[in-house]
Design a protein around this motif. Sequence first.
Motif, PDB file in Angstrom:
ATOM      1  N   ASP A 123       4.959 -71.155  30.764  1.00 13.80           N
ATOM      2  CA  ASP A 123       5.272 -71.180  32.190  1.00 13.80           C
ATOM      3  C   ASP A 123       6.764 -71.442  32.378  1.00 13.80           C
ATOM      4  O   ASP A 123       7.328 -72.335  31.734  1.00 13.80           O
ATOM      5  CB  ASP A 123       4.459 -72.291  32.868  1.00 13.80           C
ATOM      6  N   GLY A 124       7.373 -70.645  33.268  1.00 13.69           N
ATOM      7  CA  GLY A 124       8.798 -70.835  33.536  1.00 13.69           C
ATOM      8  C   GLY A 124       9.648 -69.924  32.666  1.00 13.69           C
ATOM      9  O   GLY A 124      10.757 -70.287  32.254  1.00 13.69           O
ATOM     10  N   ARG A 160      -0.675 -67.992  40.114  1.00 11.82           N
ATOM     11  CA  ARG A 160      -2.014 -67.549  39.775  1.00 11.82           C
ATOM     12  C   ARG A 160      -2.995 -68.710  39.888  1.00 11.82           C
ATOM     13  O   ARG A 160      -2.748 -69.810  39.409  1.00 11.82           O
ATOM     14  CB  ARG A 160      -2.043 -66.944  38.353  1.00 11.82           C
ATOM     15  N   GLU A 212      -2.642 -71.502  36.947  1.00 14.14           N
ATOM     16  CA  GLU A 212      -1.471 -72.244  37.436  1.00 14.14           C
ATOM     17  C   GLU A 212      -1.910 -73.216  38.546  1.00 14.14           C
ATOM     18  O   GLU A 212      -1.811 -74.440  38.401  1.00 14.14           O
ATOM     19  CB  GLU A 212      -0.380 -71.288  37.947  1.00 14.14           C
ATOM     20  N   GLU A 219      -2.516 -65.361  30.887  1.00 14.30           N
ATOM     21  CA  GLU A 219      -1.629 -64.632  31.807  1.00 14.30           C
ATOM     22  C   GLU A 219      -1.156 -63.320  31.179  1.00 14.30           C
ATOM     23  O   GLU A 219      -0.930 -62.338  31.883  1.00 14.30           O
ATOM     24  CB  GLU A 219      -0.401 -65.489  32.138  1.00 14.30           C
ATOM     25  N   ASP A 248      -1.891 -70.326  30.862  1.00 10.90           N
ATOM     26  CA  ASP A 248      -0.552 -69.765  31.047  1.00 10.90           C
ATOM     27  C   ASP A 248       0.224 -70.261  29.829  1.00 10.90           C
ATOM     28  O   ASP A 248       0.670 -71.409  29.801  1.00 10.90           O
ATOM     29  CB  ASP A 248       0.065 -70.302  32.354  1.00 10.90           C
TER      30      ASP A 248
END
Length: 354
Positions: free
Chosen positions: A134-135, A295, A299, A109, A131
């Motif tokens: 994430d978050g 994505r 994701e 990412e 990724d």
Amino acid sequence: MKRKTISGQLVNASPKQKQLISLSQFIIEEQLKIPYASGEFSALLNHLVYAAKIVGREVRKAGLLDGILGSTEDTNVQGETQMKLDQYADNAFNNSLKICGHLCVLASEEHEEVIQIPEGYAIGKYTMAIDPLDGSSNIDTNVSIGTIFSIHQRLDPGSKAPGEHKDLLQKGSKQICAGYIIYGSSTMLVLTTGKGVTGFTLDPSLGEFLLSHPSMKTPEKGDIYSANEGNAGYWSPEVQNYISHIKSIEGGKKPKTGRYIGSLVADVHRNLLKGGIFLYPNDTKSSKYPNGKLRLLYEAAPMALIAEQAGGMAVTVKGERVLDLQPTELHERTTLIIGSKNEVEEFLKFIPKK
Ligand code: AHG
Ligand code: MN
Ligand code: MN
């Protein structure tokens, strides 16, 4: 054997020890079931897990160290502010993975272009899209965050040439492995190789992921719904109608329970265990996310494989199966409706038939 407590109650003298299988043992045993398996895939997973432990360790110490919490001065390819932990996790995974000898190309990412295998290192037969963190919006507030990964075999597995875009731009249904790591109240790794879903929990004292959730199945029905309802005004009438329907109390109906964290990994993990539906629809009335925010490659597709392998479903707002989408760009976005079979099927009733 029984013994008495001070109050005289009989208790088991020794708590029954669960039979603990480590992820490394599990990977080796799975590999032994496949005749002629080369061990390359197992080695690739070991490199991924090693980086996950490093990231997990930093996450646990985040408030105590300089350089972990907070944002950087940089923005990533998608115009989002990079957090320090985004960059840390990206480096940890890339540095471990690109020299492991089993990948031919990598996508993250945090990188606009594909990441090539550095000169002098072996080129393998797999691709990975990741990724790393994430978050990100939850990092500084001690809320669960994660890592998501997706592995494909390259189009020509015999090739020793550097991998290309087209090796990464394969459908989700062709993934040979997908999974996520959740840095939550414990650190867990959940993965599938297309034969069900297995969960491992990190034992910090051993530094090993141990099998804790064999054969994970998501409930067929679930009461939880998860969506960023602040965006509801932007959603299509179909999505708005579905959300009104699940919140309706007409005829004494019990509404669903809203739970939304804002970390895909944490929202999907909770719903996987408890049952429910997660929605990230597109904005129809603003130009911010006309195709949805999440994505596809790193994701939506990996989460969709986990969901399906656990007995759930994953579709777009148009009702397409996420795993059937043909990616055309590394960072392309999609809508995602994912969760228990009954809930996703109910959502589909609100989508006009083609
Ligand atoms: P990332 O931190 O990797 O950029 O991903 C953020 C994603 C995903 O984790 C989450 O489901 C979603 O963004 C939350 O978006 P909103 O803040 O718009 O609700
Ligand atoms: Mn993400
Ligand atoms: Mn991220």
